[in-house]
Write an enzyme that holds these catalytic residues in place. Structure first.
Site, PDB file in Angstrom:
ATOM      1  N   HIS A   1       0.854  -1.190   0.000  1.00  0.00           N
ATOM      2  CA  HIS A   1       0.000   0.000   0.000  1.00  0.00           C
ATOM      3  C   HIS A   1       0.892   1.242   0.000  1.00  0.00           C
ATOM      4  O   HIS A   1       1.970   1.236   0.613  1.00  0.00           O
ATOM      5  CB  HIS A   1      -0.908  -0.015   1.239  1.00  0.00           C
TER       6      HIS A   1
ATOM      7  N   GLY B   1      -7.943   9.062   0.235  1.00  0.00           N
ATOM      8  CA  GLY B   1      -8.330   9.850   1.406  1.00  0.00           C
ATOM      9  C   GLY B   1      -8.515  11.323   1.117  1.00  0.00           C
ATOM     10  O   GLY B   1      -8.589  12.141   2.029  1.00  0.00           O
TER      11      GLY B   1
ATOM     12  N   SER C   1     -10.712   7.027  -2.693  1.00  0.00           N
ATOM     13  CA  SER C   1     -11.979   7.761  -2.530  1.00  0.00           C
ATOM     14  C   SER C   1     -13.147   7.117  -3.262  1.00  0.00           C
ATOM     15  O   SER C   1     -14.062   7.807  -3.721  1.00  0.00           O
ATOM     16  CB  SER C   1     -11.815   9.231  -2.947  1.00  0.00           C
TER      17      SER C   1
HETATM   18  P1  13P Z   1      -9.948   5.897   0.692  1.00  0.00           P
HETATM   19  O1  13P Z   1     -11.061   5.066   0.129  1.00  0.00           O
HETATM   20  O2  13P Z   1     -10.200   6.336   2.111  1.00  0.00           O
HETATM   21  O3  13P Z   1      -9.543   7.006  -0.223  1.00  0.00           O
HETATM   22  O4  13P Z   1      -8.667   4.918   0.801  1.00  0.00           O
HETATM   23  C1  13P Z   1      -8.325   4.166  -0.300  1.00  0.00           C
HETATM   24  C2  13P Z   1      -7.261   3.213   0.105  1.00  0.00           C
HETATM   25  O5  13P Z   1      -6.138   3.598   0.372  1.00  0.00           O
HETATM   26  C3  13P Z   1      -7.613   1.792   0.187  1.00  0.00           C
HETATM   27  O6  13P Z   1      -6.487   0.999   0.339  1.00  0.00           O
END
Ligand code: 13P
Length: 258
Positions: free
Chosen positions: A99, A176, A216
């Site tokens: 990640h 995010g 997101s």
């Molecule tokens: P968000 O959906 O909060 O943007 O995060 C995505 C993510 O990093 C999933 O691994």
């Protein structure tokens, strides 16, 4: 999505959120509203300490539990780390690897590659993440960057193992931030990832590989993203923390095959 060749996967990534008590509460609520129809596979990747509570709570359901990281070594002097066989024994089916938030802490493509191999060996499904920063996108090197991440991440992995790997395209600028990639932007890179796999491992394996979009993704934009032929599901951060929102994303996989 292309249901003819692949079963969609909606996976949550809780990141550093929820205690074991909250994990149990979530699972109870989530199970209560989960649709019976099996449009997609479902996984929730949770903090390591939440794994036992989550696994207990989803017993005899089709919800799979995953981890958010693993160590590539089998055992030994690695204080604070967790080996893949420990995750399997605890009841995990999936593990997120590479990640961008972990890469920002120093994880390299070589580390990702070793972890993917360790996960496969243990029988876990690795969800291998890739994705470019805003700076890289704006300087036009997205394709080059993602190609390097995929090639290095999969180096030395046999063709028959590739279909057991899930790949997640997560542009860092969309994580995010509420700034989702457009379905066209997301499809373009997911298509590229499938093309890289096709070139290296052949059409049959490329057709069978599940490729997710993350960044997101939520109950409002999921339907349009999932309508794209090379986006086989989502890796969901924020919206996976709320059962009602996560269920709506699962429901968005209920659409005609492309
Ligand atoms: P968000 O959906 O909060 O943007 O995060 C995505 C993510 O990093 C999933 O691994």
């Amino acid at each position: 999505m292309n249901r003819k060749y692949r079963k969609p996967l909606i996976a949550g990534n809780w990141k550093m959120n929820k205690t074991p008590t909250e994990a149990k509460e979530f699972m109870v609520n989530f199970k209560g509203i989960l649709p019976r129809s099996r449009w997609c596979d479902i996984a929730l990747c949770v903090p390591a300490v939440c794994i036992p509570a989550a696994v207990r709570a989803v017993r005899e359901t089709r919800i799979a539990i995953g981890a958010e990281n693993c160590n590539a070594n089998a055992s030994g002097a690695y204080t604070g780390e967790i080996a893949t066989n420990m995750l399997v024994d605890a009841g995990c089916k999936y593990v997120i690897i590479g990640h961008s938030e972990r890469r920002a802490m120093g994880e390299t493509d070589q580390d990702v590659n070793a972890k993917v191999k360790a996960a496969l060996e243990a029988g876990l499904t690795p969800i291998m993440c890739c994705g470019e920063s805003l700076e890289q996108r704006e300087s036009g090197i997205t394709e080059e960057w993602v190609t390097i991440q995929i090639k290095r991440g999969l180096e030395g992995i046999e063709a028959e193992s590739i279909r057991k790997i899930v790949i997640a395209y997560e542009p860092i600028w969309a994580i995010g931030t509420g700034r989702t990639a457009t379905p066209e932007q997301a499809e373009e890179v997911c298509e590229l990832i499938r093309a890289i796999i096709r070139k290296q491992y052949g059409a049959k394996i490329a057709r069978a590989t599940v490729i997710l979009y993350g960044g997101s993704m939520n109950e409002k934009n999921a339907f349009d993203l999932l309508a794209k032929p090379d986006i086989d599901g989502g890796l969901i951060g924020g919206a996976s923390l709320v059962p009602e929102k996560f269920v709506k994303i699962i429901e968005a996989t209920n659409q005609p095959a492309v």
